[in-house]
Design an enzyme around this catalytic site. Structure first.
Site, PDB file in Angstrom:
ATOM      1  N   HIS A 134      22.364   2.160 105.274  1.00  0.00           N
ATOM      2  CA  HIS A 134      22.670   3.108 105.728  1.00  0.00           C
ATOM      3  C   HIS A 134      22.734   4.362 104.884  1.00  0.00           C
ATOM      4  CE1 HIS A 134      26.596   5.787 105.830  1.00  0.00           C
ATOM      5  NE2 HIS A 134      26.625   5.388 107.042  1.00  0.00           N
ATOM      6  N   ASN A 135      23.052   4.107 103.566  1.00  0.00           N
ATOM      7  CA  ASN A 135      22.892   5.472 102.711  1.00  0.00           C
ATOM      8  C   ASN A 135      21.478   6.046 102.700  1.00  0.00           C
ATOM      9  OD1 ASN A 135      25.515   4.619 102.329  1.00  0.00           O
ATOM     10  ND2 ASN A 135      25.561   5.077 100.355  1.00  0.00           N
ATOM     11  N   SER A 146      31.749   2.900 104.534  1.00  0.00           N
ATOM     12  CA  SER A 146      31.372   4.055 104.849  1.00  0.00           C
ATOM     13  C   SER A 146      32.124   5.175 105.586  1.00  0.00           C
ATOM     14  CB  SER A 146      30.094   4.118 105.584  1.00  0.00           C
ATOM     15  OG  SER A 146      29.550   5.297 105.880  1.00  0.00           O
ATOM     16  N   ARG A 201     -11.209  -2.037  96.364  1.00  0.00           N
ATOM     17  CA  ARG A 201     -10.716  -3.263  95.592  1.00  0.00           C
ATOM     18  C   ARG A 201     -11.425  -4.537  95.337  1.00  0.00           C
ATOM     19  NH1 ARG A 201      -6.698  -6.194  98.026  1.00  0.00           N
ATOM     20  NH2 ARG A 201      -5.639  -6.637  95.933  1.00  0.00           N
ATOM     21  N   GLY A 211      42.516  -0.548  92.160  1.00  0.00           N
ATOM     22  CA  GLY A 211      41.495   0.653  91.772  1.00  0.00           C
ATOM     23  C   GLY A 211      42.058   1.875  92.773  1.00  0.00           C
ATOM     24  N   LEU A 212      42.998   2.606  92.188  1.00  0.00           N
ATOM     25  CA  LEU A 212      43.639   3.609  93.090  1.00  0.00           C
ATOM     26  C   LEU A 212      43.061   4.987  92.769  1.00  0.00           C
ATOM     27  CD1 LEU A 212      47.312   2.410  92.753  1.00  0.00           C
ATOM     28  CD2 LEU A 212      45.799   2.367  94.772  1.00  0.00           C
ATOM     29  N   SER A 262      45.037   2.400  84.928  1.00  0.00           N
ATOM     30  CA  SER A 262      46.050   3.162  84.401  1.00  0.00           C
ATOM     31  C   SER A 262      47.300   2.912  85.281  1.00  0.00           C
ATOM     32  CB  SER A 262      45.592   4.580  84.485  1.00  0.00           C
ATOM     33  OG  SER A 262      46.679   5.453  84.298  1.00  0.00           O
ATOM     34  N   GLU A 302      21.177   7.796 105.662  1.00  0.00           N
ATOM     35  CA  GLU A 302      21.564   9.294 105.404  1.00  0.00           C
ATOM     36  C   GLU A 302      20.886  10.200 104.613  1.00  0.00           C
ATOM     37  OE1 GLU A 302      25.427  10.029 102.207  1.00  0.00           O
ATOM     38  OE2 GLU A 302      25.966   8.523 103.966  1.00  0.00           O
ATOM     39  N   LYS A 352      24.882  -1.460 103.972  1.00  0.00           N
ATOM     40  CA  LYS A 352      25.475  -0.303 103.595  1.00  0.00           C
ATOM     41  C   LYS A 352      24.322   0.513 102.742  1.00  0.00           C
ATOM     42  CE  LYS A 352      28.684   2.924 102.463  1.00  0.00           C
ATOM     43  NZ  LYS A 352      28.254   3.634 101.273  1.00  0.00           N
TER      44      LYS A 352
END
Length: 469
Positions: A190-191, A133, A446, A11-12, A36, A194, A187
């Site tokens: 973390h986001n 990250s 309730r 995956g580039l 690709s 963020e 992670k």
């Protein structure tokens, strides 16, 4: 001693290419491929231009790459989360053998990572869910890396991961934080933090811009000054820079030519959802997620302004009050994030070391800030009720700054400025300093409509009110 694995990366794209160059830059050999093959050729040229092609081997397909790699092999996946990860794993499993590892380094849902771990391990392989990250710059020059998986899988790639990670005072900002989905969950949180931090910064900017009538450049200078003090952080630093930037086409402030609609890739939303699932509602993060959702409704907001007048009046707030309010909000955002981590760690028996998670975030990642050292120290000390806001290092800060947060929220609300995240931070602090709140009425309701019962003050459970007598 576990043998270090041969590395492959599939995956580039932007992040994949940056991480691959980082690996090569640190002297490790690397095999690369991409869906690709054109991207492979382009990357080989880029690596050669940077003088990093000596230990690089390109392959036109995933199968060709795996077959060319000596065992044990570790394949890093830098593909979009969801179905692309599943299909790649499906392709890889027959090509690999015992001792090989698959590493998902994308923003995957931790629940998917838990499921994929079982699938891969059932096939006799090992699996790592790795949160990365820092964006493209971090991937290239040193990100914060959060690893989930077996200790054996971690040992096989540890030398590489620690070498390519960001460095904080000689310590790598990378670690093994628990089994299966632990790394991706950290992670995700973390986001979420963020999202909250970015939203509170934006709200503070809004009060200065539309409540005090300051120019973006002048506000940027204030943020630049704040970055030298208690608010020192990557996000405050870049906010100072973007607010002082000028659009090259129009000569206007750069922020003024940007559509007021924020994108999101889902991880902040996942944090809010998981918080609720775990019974740890993180209202500051939820407020930030809501603000992004509302931002997409530009036409509706325009209509609302026409109907209701859109009155935003002046606010008489000092830089000092705004700085203090943002500081408290940031502490609360971190605190809520760690509450979610604690709940998930208990739920899934992950045994996440909160102090290490904080230390991993000290460099390379988006939420790095001066507060993280104190947060790590707090989790290593005596933390009352496990609550970060009760830590000895934060109580004096919050006590000193809380009146400023009240003034900021009060003034903003009175003047018609929307501050969903900062107001949520105040609501959280006020709730957590109220020994007896108002949920007794909720429990009574309730019981009245559903006979759900309640606990009496003397400890008796499943009791009912006089309305049932």
């Amino acid at each position: 001693m576990t043998e270090t694995a041969t590395l492959g990366l599939y995956g580039l794209g932007t992040m994949g290419s940056a991480l691959a160059l980082n690996i090569l830059d640190n002297g490790f050999g690397l095999y690369v491929s991409n869906r690709s093959s054109d991207a492979v050729a382009d990357f080989l040229k880029e690596a050669e231009t940077d003088g990093l092609a000596e230990k690089l081997t390109g392959a036109d397909s995933l199968e060709e790459m795996v077959n060319a790699m000596p065992s044990p092999r570790a394949i890093i996946l830098m593909v979009p989360s969801g179905k692309p990860v599943d299909s790649t794993i499906e392709t890889l499993i027959p090509l690999l053998k015992q001792g090989d590892t698959i590493i998902d380094a994308g923003n995957s849902d931790y629940r998917d990572t838990r499921s994929r771990t079982k699938t891969v391990e059932d096939a006799g392989l090992t699996y790592i869910g790795m949160g990365v990250s820092g964006g493209e710059e971090g991937a290239r020059n040193g990100p914060s890396i959060m690893v989930g998986g077996t200790p054996e899988a971690w040992d096989a790639v540890r030398p590489v991961i620690e070498a390519i990670a960001a460095d904080f005072e000689g310590a790598p900002c990378a670690d093994h934080l628990g089994p299966d989905g632990a790394g991706h969950f950290v992670k995700t949180v973390h986001n979420g933090i963020e999202y909250a931090d970015m939203q509170m910064i934006a709200e503070t900017y809004g009060l200065m811009r539309y409540g005090r009538g300051q120019s973006p450049a002048d506000i940027g200078k204030v943020f630049e000054g704040w970055d030298k003090g208690r608010l020192q952080s990557y996000l405050v630093e870049i906010t100072g820079k973007v607010l002082q930037a000028t659009d090259t086409e129009t000569g206007e402030p750069a922020v003024d030519v940007i559509l007021d609609a924020a994108g999101q890739k889902g991880t902040g939303r996942w944090t809010a959802i998981e918080a609720i699932r775990l019974g740890q509602s993180a209202n500051v993060i939820e407020g930030a997620v809501a603000a992004r959702a509302w931002s997409a409704e530009g036409d509706a907001r325009k209509t609302g302004e026409e109907i209701f007048g859109g009155d935003r009046s002046e606010v008489a707030l000092s830089d000092e009050d705004l700085e203090a309010a943002l500081l408290v909000g940031r502490i609360v955002a971190y605190a809520q994030g760690f509450r979610i981590l604690a709940a998930a760690s208990d739920e899934f028996d992950w045994n996440i070391d909160h102090a290490r998670a904080a230390e991993v975030w000290r460099a390379g990642c988006i939420i790095r800030s001066a507060l993280l050292d104190d947060i790590a120290s707090a989790f290593r000390g005596d933390l009352p009720k496990g609550q970060l806001i009760f830590a000895d290092s934060f109580v004096p800060l919050i006590r000193e700054a809380l009146p400023a947060l009240r003034r900021v929220v009060g003034a903003a609300v009175a003047a018609g400025h929307a501050i969903p995240a900062l107001s949520s931070a105040l609501a959280f602090i006020d709730t957590m300093q109220t020994a007896r709140g108002t949920t007794d009425v909720v429990q009574a309701q309730r019981d009245f409509f559903g006979m759900h019962g309640f606990v009496r003050l003397d400890g008796r459970e499943n009791q009912h009110g006089p309305w049932w007598e």
